[in-house]
Write a protein that holds these residues in place. Structure first.
Motif, PDB file in Angstrom:
ATOM      1  N   ASP A  79      37.980 -12.508  48.459  1.00  0.00           N
ATOM      2  CA  ASP A  79      37.190 -13.855  48.428  1.00  0.00           C
ATOM      3  C   ASP A  79      37.344 -14.852  49.659  1.00  0.00           C
ATOM      4  O   ASP A  79      36.195 -15.354  50.187  1.00  0.00           O
ATOM      5  N   ARG A  80      38.668 -14.961  50.142  1.00  0.00           N
ATOM      6  CA  ARG A  80      38.908 -15.921  51.339  1.00  0.00           C
ATOM      7  C   ARG A  80      38.084 -15.386  52.458  1.00  0.00           C
ATOM      8  O   ARG A  80      37.749 -16.021  53.159  1.00  0.00           O
ATOM      9  N   ILE A  81      38.175 -13.763  52.710  1.00  0.00           N
ATOM     10  CA  ILE A  81      37.587 -13.332  53.957  1.00  0.00           C
ATOM     11  C   ILE A  81      35.992 -13.728  53.731  1.00  0.00           C
ATOM     12  O   ILE A  81      35.265 -14.080  54.729  1.00  0.00           O
ATOM     13  N   ARG A  82      35.464 -13.489  52.517  1.00  0.00           N
ATOM     14  CA  ARG A  82      34.010 -13.757  52.387  1.00  0.00           C
ATOM     15  C   ARG A  82      33.737 -15.224  52.518  1.00  0.00           C
ATOM     16  O   ARG A  82      32.655 -15.668  53.414  1.00  0.00           O
ATOM     17  N   VAL A  83      34.410 -16.105  52.184  1.00  0.00           N
ATOM     18  CA  VAL A  83      34.484 -17.515  52.482  1.00  0.00           C
ATOM     19  C   VAL A  83      34.416 -17.757  54.081  1.00  0.00           C
ATOM     20  O   VAL A  83      33.386 -18.633  54.492  1.00  0.00           O
ATOM     21  N   GLU A  84      35.677 -17.483  54.496  1.00  0.00           N
ATOM     22  CA  GLU A  84      35.684 -17.715  55.818  1.00  0.00           C
ATOM     23  C   GLU A  84      34.812 -17.234  56.833  1.00  0.00           C
ATOM     24  O   GLU A  84      34.410 -17.872  57.998  1.00  0.00           O
ATOM     25  N   THR A  85      34.092 -16.091  56.372  1.00  0.00           N
ATOM     26  CA  THR A  85      33.335 -15.380  57.521  1.00  0.00           C
ATOM     27  C   THR A  85      31.794 -15.514  57.129  1.00  0.00           C
ATOM     28  O   THR A  85      30.768 -15.245  57.640  1.00  0.00           O
ATOM     29  N   LYS A  86      31.500 -16.513  56.009  1.00  0.00           N
ATOM     30  CA  LYS A  86      30.263 -16.591  55.408  1.00  0.00           C
ATOM     31  C   LYS A  86      29.464 -15.485  55.018  1.00  0.00           C
ATOM     32  O   LYS A  86      28.197 -15.425  55.140  1.00  0.00           O
ATOM     33  N   ASP A  87      30.369 -14.268  54.850  1.00  0.00           N
ATOM     34  CA  ASP A  87      29.649 -13.075  54.421  1.00  0.00           C
ATOM     35  C   ASP A  87      29.051 -12.500  55.562  1.00  0.00           C
ATOM     36  O   ASP A  87      28.019 -11.705  55.249  1.00  0.00           O
ATOM     37  N   ASP A  88      29.421 -12.800  56.690  1.00  0.00           N
ATOM     38  CA  ASP A  88      28.420 -12.593  58.053  1.00  0.00           C
ATOM     39  C   ASP A  88      29.315 -11.476  58.597  1.00  0.00           C
ATOM     40  O   ASP A  88      30.313 -12.127  59.201  1.00  0.00           O
ATOM     41  N   GLU A  89      28.873 -10.443  59.052  1.00  0.00           N
ATOM     42  CA  GLU A  89      29.840  -9.226  59.844  1.00  0.00           C
ATOM     43  C   GLU A  89      30.175  -9.654  60.993  1.00  0.00           C
ATOM     44  O   GLU A  89      31.302  -9.352  61.740  1.00  0.00           O
ATOM     45  N   LYS A  90      29.277 -10.564  61.771  1.00  0.00           N
ATOM     46  CA  LYS A  90      29.764 -10.781  63.087  1.00  0.00           C
ATOM     47  C   LYS A  90      30.914 -11.597  63.308  1.00  0.00           C
ATOM     48  O   LYS A  90      31.386 -11.823  64.315  1.00  0.00           O
ATOM     49  N   TYR A  91      31.583 -12.400  62.004  1.00  0.00           N
ATOM     50  CA  TYR A  91      32.830 -13.178  62.201  1.00  0.00           C
ATOM     51  C   TYR A  91      34.032 -12.206  61.929  1.00  0.00           C
ATOM     52  O   TYR A  91      35.002 -12.576  61.995  1.00  0.00           O
ATOM     53  N   LEU A  92      33.805 -10.946  61.768  1.00  0.00           N
ATOM     54  CA  LEU A  92      35.049  -9.942  61.457  1.00  0.00           C
ATOM     55  C   LEU A  92      35.291  -9.253  62.577  1.00  0.00           C
ATOM     56  O   LEU A  92      34.527  -8.453  63.263  1.00  0.00           O
ATOM     57  N   ASP A  93      36.607  -9.163  63.058  1.00  0.00           N
ATOM     58  CA  ASP A  93      37.119  -8.348  64.094  1.00  0.00           C
ATOM     59  C   ASP A  93      37.494  -7.014  63.348  1.00  0.00           C
ATOM     60  O   ASP A  93      37.330  -6.892  62.245  1.00  0.00           O
ATOM     61  N   GLU A  94      37.724  -6.191  64.117  1.00  0.00           N
ATOM     62  CA  GLU A  94      38.168  -4.746  63.735  1.00  0.00           C
ATOM     63  C   GLU A  94      39.342  -4.919  62.556  1.00  0.00           C
ATOM     64  O   GLU A  94      39.351  -4.170  61.720  1.00  0.00           O
ATOM     65  N   TYR A  95      40.481  -5.571  62.856  1.00  0.00           N
ATOM     66  CA  TYR A  95      41.488  -5.887  62.164  1.00  0.00           C
ATOM     67  C   TYR A  95      41.072  -6.319  60.833  1.00  0.00           C
ATOM     68  O   TYR A  95      41.448  -5.740  59.669  1.00  0.00           O
ATOM     69  N   GLN A  96      40.208  -7.315  60.827  1.00  0.00           N
ATOM     70  CA  GLN A  96      39.519  -7.679  59.541  1.00  0.00           C
ATOM     71  C   GLN A  96      38.696  -7.178  58.635  1.00  0.00           C
ATOM     72  O   GLN A  96      38.640  -7.022  57.471  1.00  0.00           O
ATOM     73  N   LYS A  97      38.084  -6.189  59.205  1.00  0.00           N
ATOM     74  CA  LYS A  97      37.383  -5.067  58.846  1.00  0.00           C
ATOM     75  C   LYS A  97      37.992  -4.052  58.115  1.00  0.00           C
ATOM     76  O   LYS A  97      37.865  -3.739  56.929  1.00  0.00           O
ATOM     77  N   LYS A  98      39.275  -3.634  58.669  1.00  0.00           N
ATOM     78  CA  LYS A  98      40.385  -2.727  58.096  1.00  0.00           C
ATOM     79  C   LYS A  98      40.765  -3.486  56.972  1.00  0.00           C
ATOM     80  O   LYS A  98      41.094  -2.919  55.866  1.00  0.00           O
ATOM     81  N   LEU A  99      41.260  -4.642  56.978  1.00  0.00           N
ATOM     82  CA  LEU A  99      41.912  -5.302  56.011  1.00  0.00           C
ATOM     83  C   LEU A  99      40.762  -5.566  54.751  1.00  0.00           C
ATOM     84  O   LEU A  99      41.359  -5.216  53.452  1.00  0.00           O
ATOM     85  N   TYR A 100      39.558  -5.741  55.057  1.00  0.00           N
ATOM     86  CA  TYR A 100      38.465  -5.678  54.026  1.00  0.00           C
ATOM     87  C   TYR A 100      38.219  -4.143  53.478  1.00  0.00           C
ATOM     88  O   TYR A 100      38.092  -4.086  52.068  1.00  0.00           O
TER      89      TYR A 100
END
Length: 132
Positions: A79-100
């Motif tokens: 949920d924190r990742i969703r909120v911090e990135t506003k559910d927009d993929e462009k705000y996620l780097d490779e590490y965050q995507k792997k964590l997701y």
């Protein structure tokens, strides 16, 4: 958590730096290594982690087979990742995507989005969902 007041090591010249490095080495050997050794005990690890870090809390609960607590913490992190990135993929780097991907698989949510990230990254981890 193992926290204490900050300590600053003197390094104004070579002699001060050498003295500081000896003190740092002694501190790591006498305090750091024994503390890390204790953290290998799952229940001690669970008691010692920062409770404000849902990923760490989730992991500690998972290794202690506290499935509901682990799922709750992993879901909070997702949920924190969703909120911090506003559910927009462009705000996620490779590490965050792997964590997701890790979190989504563990809690069994957002699996379509996790699959998209795995294809983008050519990343096929062998993560297992938490037991029900």
């Amino acid at each position: 958590c193992v926290w204490s007041t900050p300590h600053y090591w003197n390094c104004k010249d070579k002699a001060a730096l050498k003295s500081s490095l000896v003190k740092i080495s002694k501190a790591v050997e006498e305090v750091g290594f024994p503390w890390l050794q204790k953290m290998r005990e799952p229940l001690l690890f669970l008691d010692a982690i920062c409770k404000e870090s849902p990923f760490s809390v989730g992991f500690a609960n998972e290794i202690n087979e506290k499935w509901e607590e682990a799922k709750s913490s992993y879901t909070e992190m997702l949920d924190r990742i969703r909120v911090e990135t506003k559910d927009d993929e462009k705000y996620l780097d490779e590490y965050q995507k792997k964590l997701y991907v890790f979190l989504a698989i563990k809690v069994g949510e957002e699996l379509d989005r996790a699959e998209t990230f795995m294809k983008q990254l050519q990343f096929r981890p062998d993560y297992k969902p938490l037991p029900s």
